[in-house]
Design an enzyme around this catalytic site. Structure first.
Site, PDB file in Angstrom:
ATOM      1  N   GLU A 385       0.796  -1.231   0.000  1.00 54.10           N
ATOM      2  CA  GLU A 385       0.000   0.000   0.000  1.00 54.10           C
ATOM      3  C   GLU A 385       0.828   1.280   0.000  1.00 54.10           C
ATOM      4  OE1 GLU A 385      -2.841  -0.308   3.206  1.00 54.10           O
ATOM      5  OE2 GLU A 385      -4.168  -1.534   1.979  1.00 54.10           O
ATOM      6  N   GLU A 446      -6.573  -8.065  -0.361  1.00 54.16           N
ATOM      7  CA  GLU A 446      -7.198  -7.844   0.947  1.00 54.16           C
ATOM      8  C   GLU A 446      -8.612  -7.353   0.722  1.00 54.16           C
ATOM      9  OE1 GLU A 446      -5.180  -5.276   3.792  1.00 54.16           O
ATOM     10  OE2 GLU A 446      -3.234  -5.911   3.026  1.00 54.16           O
TER      11      GLU A 446
HETATM   12  C1  GAL Z   1      -4.767  -2.698   4.948  1.00 52.88           C
HETATM   13  C2  GAL Z   1      -3.343  -3.109   5.298  1.00 52.88           C
HETATM   14  C3  GAL Z   1      -3.299  -4.237   6.301  1.00 52.88           C
HETATM   15  C4  GAL Z   1      -4.254  -3.977   7.424  1.00 52.88           C
HETATM   16  C5  GAL Z   1      -5.613  -3.821   6.835  1.00 52.88           C
HETATM   17  C6  GAL Z   1      -6.694  -3.688   7.860  1.00 52.88           C
HETATM   18  O1  GAL Z   1      -4.806  -1.403   4.470  1.00 52.88           O
HETATM   19  O2  GAL Z   1      -2.659  -3.487   4.155  1.00 52.88           O
HETATM   20  O3  GAL Z   1      -2.006  -4.399   6.801  1.00 52.88           O
HETATM   21  O4  GAL Z   1      -3.875  -2.825   8.092  1.00 52.88           O
HETATM   22  O5  GAL Z   1      -5.631  -2.677   6.016  1.00 52.88           O
HETATM   23  O6  GAL Z   1      -7.908  -3.719   7.200  1.00 52.88           O
END
Ligand code: GAL
Length: 727
Positions: A385, A446
């Protein structure tokens, strides 16, 4: 001869930065892997692990050197260290997630005592990835992975890359690239490799004449293998082969033969293909940290995490967010057929040129360490990110392709339209659906996470909605041809900094709690298992009549891979129901969403829930939940009944307060106290005030064999006892 000797025993540890004047008597004896401080599972301050510590190891050479060089290999130490032998500095390392080695030979006392000292800095150093800005996970401290002592001939194998090619044709090929390092004068000999099948039978070999100029490194390729019929490595049949090497008359790598597999893994615009077959990826992200022990988990716990992901949660891929993880974890992924997306350390921040230099070293160390794992199908070469940075990411991609031309790269981003320099567009999609891709191949890396944090003792409706969000997104991912799959955030709740999570240093984003015990969302994943593996029937309810809004349980959600479910209220039958294919048209096993059951207020007696699952008309599984609401038993269940008495081995010890059918009582917060007798140690909070009716401690072996008995007590319930043999 090459020898590799475990070097985890008999370390001394001091929780401070001390010199030679502090006597050993002030140090504490420890075995690696080691955490610099044992912490509660939440409600602590990350400052508690941020300090410089000192490790010492006194040793005599376990084998005569006979002209060989002697190296010390660290699998990982958090986060930077300087290493000294007998007072001489032999090297330093920056970065906590990749291995490093130092040549000890010049300062060794070959016949007498030696002292290895490690000055370990576990502070959150802004000059080392992932730090420099906020980070949503903790790094913890300590020499938290294995250490080995390695003897090698002056001219020795330094790196090996096994490449399997054309595996889907009738002429599969094998190519082994070997980098030899010569620390002596020019030499030449036969360099060879033998290949063994899973039964340990030699199936082929290849050798060549290798001359290595003095004091240099030289790379050779062995490709004269005459392969017999091979078995492919796949998700269902993860066949592994092994390879042994020799140089001249001497075996160079003789122990821990290197394992590899024949498989073709490729992302195409319309999907991910394993051995020519399209596989929709359904996965979860994994952090490597554990309650109490930070990241210092021995092999058994690392392997168990892979088993939980594959067998309990039924996923086919894991992303090692956000760094390279333990070799033990990856070895287990190879053995059980669990695909891996591995990525470099980092989180949202890119530092200066020196910081980026560490990242490039991490790319190299990760790929050189792990490119022989058949389970790994993609390298993540972008800081998770982070913003676009053309020069930096052009360099990480080029390096990855040079070190491993057989695998594609990804780079996890969280904004649309970011520069696409990798082979696979890996995207964190928090839209609560799956967006149509801008680029292909496209993999969702994710979703969910902070959009819907959920605790194992949250009110039922929230836990059901949490599970259904995972189900809806996985359903959508299956529906989109151009999406190769979706990896949810995340497998396990994890410790984090105060800027994230629920303020108690936990992000409750897991489909299971921090002890790896399932929430309803884990049941959704489990329900996608092939029923041939096992029928799954998991009602997502605690079956209380007044806990949900408006009372009753409406709808009743059941996660199952059965064709139909039959629902009973005590002896009364409510009916037989199909899965909700209208709401989840694409999932292999849609959830059952049963609406309009009029329960208590429909003139029925409040009674136990019984759900029966049918496949092809046969009842194959059943689940019951009690209505009594009175704790029935305290259960105490170790994951293993035998441990190695090596001073480091550990197993999880799960305790629950359950109803008559073994379901945890979600609002039970009784205090449970433990007593341990025998050669082992309990790691964790004792007594423990339950949350969500369940939690876990760890049992850690000492270096003594015998029987260990653990007794757990809580007011008003019978004592629970577990025994574990230390061998
Ligand atoms: C994302 C990140 C993860 C975690 C997640 C929580 O933005 O890559 O490490 O923080 O959010 O939803």
């Amino acid at each position: 001869m090459r020898s590799v000797i475990a070097f985890n025993d008999d370390w001394l540890y001091y929780a401070g930065d001390v010199g030679a004047d502090v006597p050993d008597s002030q140090f504490q004896p420890v075995t690696l892997p080691h955490t610099n401080v044992v912490l509660p599972h939440h409600n602590f301050d990350n400052a508690e692990y941020q300090f410089i510590s000192t490790y010492r190891k006194h040793f005599r050479l376990p084998e005569a050197r006979n002209g060989r060089r002697v190296y010390v290999d660290f699998d990982g130490a958090m986060i930077a260290c300087e290493v000294f032998l007998n007072g001489h500095k032999v090297g330093e390392n920056e970065g906590g997630y990749t291995p490093f080695s130092f040549d000890l030979t010049d300062y060794l006392n070959e016949t007498g005592d030696n002292l290895l000292t490690v000055r370990l800095d576990s502070t959150e150093r802004p000059d080392i990835p992932p730090y420099g800005n906020v980070v949503d996970y903790l790094t913890f401290g300590g020499i938290y992975r294995d250490v080995k002592l390695r003897y090698v001939e002056l001219c020795h194998i330094e790196k090996v890359f096994v490449r399997t090619l054309d595996v889907l044709t009738d002429k599969p090929r094998l190519e082994i690239e070997i980098t030899m390092r010569n620390q002596g004068p020019e030499t030449g000999a036969e360099l060879g490799a033998s290949i063994y099948n899973a039964d340990g039978e030699e199936v082929t070999f290849s050798d060549i004449w290798a001359s290595v100029p003095g004091y240099s490194t030289e790379t050779f390729v062995l490709n004269g293998f005459n392969l017999p019929q091979i078995s492919l490595w796949s998700l269902d049949t993860p066949t592994l082969y092994s390879v042994k090497f020799w140089f001249g008359s001497e075996v160079q790598i003789s122990e821990n033969p290197l394992q590899f597999g024949f498989r073709e893994a490729v992302f195409r615009d319309d999907g991910f293909y394993l051995n020519g077959k399209k596989v929709k990826l359904r996965g979860l992200n994994r952090h490597q940290t554990y309650p109490y022990i930070g990241a210092a988990a021995p092999a058994r716990l690392q392997r168990k995490d892979a088993d939980i992901l594959k067998d309990e949660f039924g996923v086919n891929i894991v992303r090692t967010s956000h760094y390279p993880q333990s070799p033990h974890f990856l070895n287990r992924c190879d053995e059980i057929g669990l695909l891996v997306f591995e990525e470099i350390p980092g989180w949202q921040h890119i530092g200066d040129q020196d910081w980026q230099g560490i990242t490039l070293r991490d790319v190299q160390a990760m790929i050189e360490r792990d490119r022989n794992h058949p389970s790994i199908i993609l390298w993540g070469v972008r800081i998770n990110e982070s913003f676009d940075n053309e020069a930096f990411y052009t360099a990480t991609n080029a390096l990855a392709h040079k070190l491993d031309p057989t695998r594609q790269t990804g780079g996890v981003r969280n904004f649309r339209g970011s520069q696409f320099l990798e082979d696979v567009y890996t995207y964190n999609d928090f839209s609560n659906t799956v967006l149509e891709p801008d680029f292909t191949p496209h993999l969702v890396t994710e979703f969910n996470g902070h959009m819907f944090p959920t605790k194992a003792w949250d009110q039922e409706e929230r836990q059901v909605e949490h599970a259904l969000r995972h189900a809806r997104i996985q359903d959508k991912a299956v529906s989109l041809e151009r999406v190769t799959g979706a990896i949810g955030w995340c497998a396990f709740d994890y410790n984090t900094h105060q800027e994230f999570g629920s303020g108690d240093r936990i992000c409750y984003h897991g489909v299971s709690d921090i002890f790896r015990l399932p929430k309803f969302a884990a049941y959704f994943y489990e329900s996608q298992l092939d029923p041939a593996i096992r029928p799954v029937i998991r009602p997502a309810t605690f079956w209380t009549m007044g806990d949900c809004s408006e009372g009753g349980i409406n709808p009743l959600v059941i996660f199952s891979n059965c064709d139909e479910v039959e629902v009973f209220f005590g002896k009364e039958r409510f009916g037989q129901f199909p899965p909700d294919r209208a709401a989840f048209p694409h999932l292999p096993h849609p959830p059952f969403v049963i609406k309009g059951l009029s329960l208590l207020w429909g003139g029925h007696t409040y009674d136990d829930l019984r759900v029966v699952g049918y496949i092809n008309g046969q009842a194959v599984a059943e689940h019951r939940i009690s209505t009594r609401g009175v704790p029935h038993a305290l259960t105490l269940t170790p994951d293993d009944t035998e441990l190695y008495a090596d001073g480091a081995d550990m197993t999880r010890l799960v305790f629950k307060i359950v109803d008559e059918y073994g379901n945890r009582l979600p609002y039970t917060n009784q205090v449970v106290s433990f007593e341990l007798e025998g050669p082992a140690e309990l790691i964790g909070e004792n007594p423990f005030a339950l949350m969500g009716g369940q939690a876990a401690l760890y049992v850690k072996a000492k270096r003594e064999a015998g029987t260990v008995t653990i007794r757990a007590t809580t007011p008003r319930l019978e004592l629970a006892v577990a025994t574990i043999q230390m061998r």
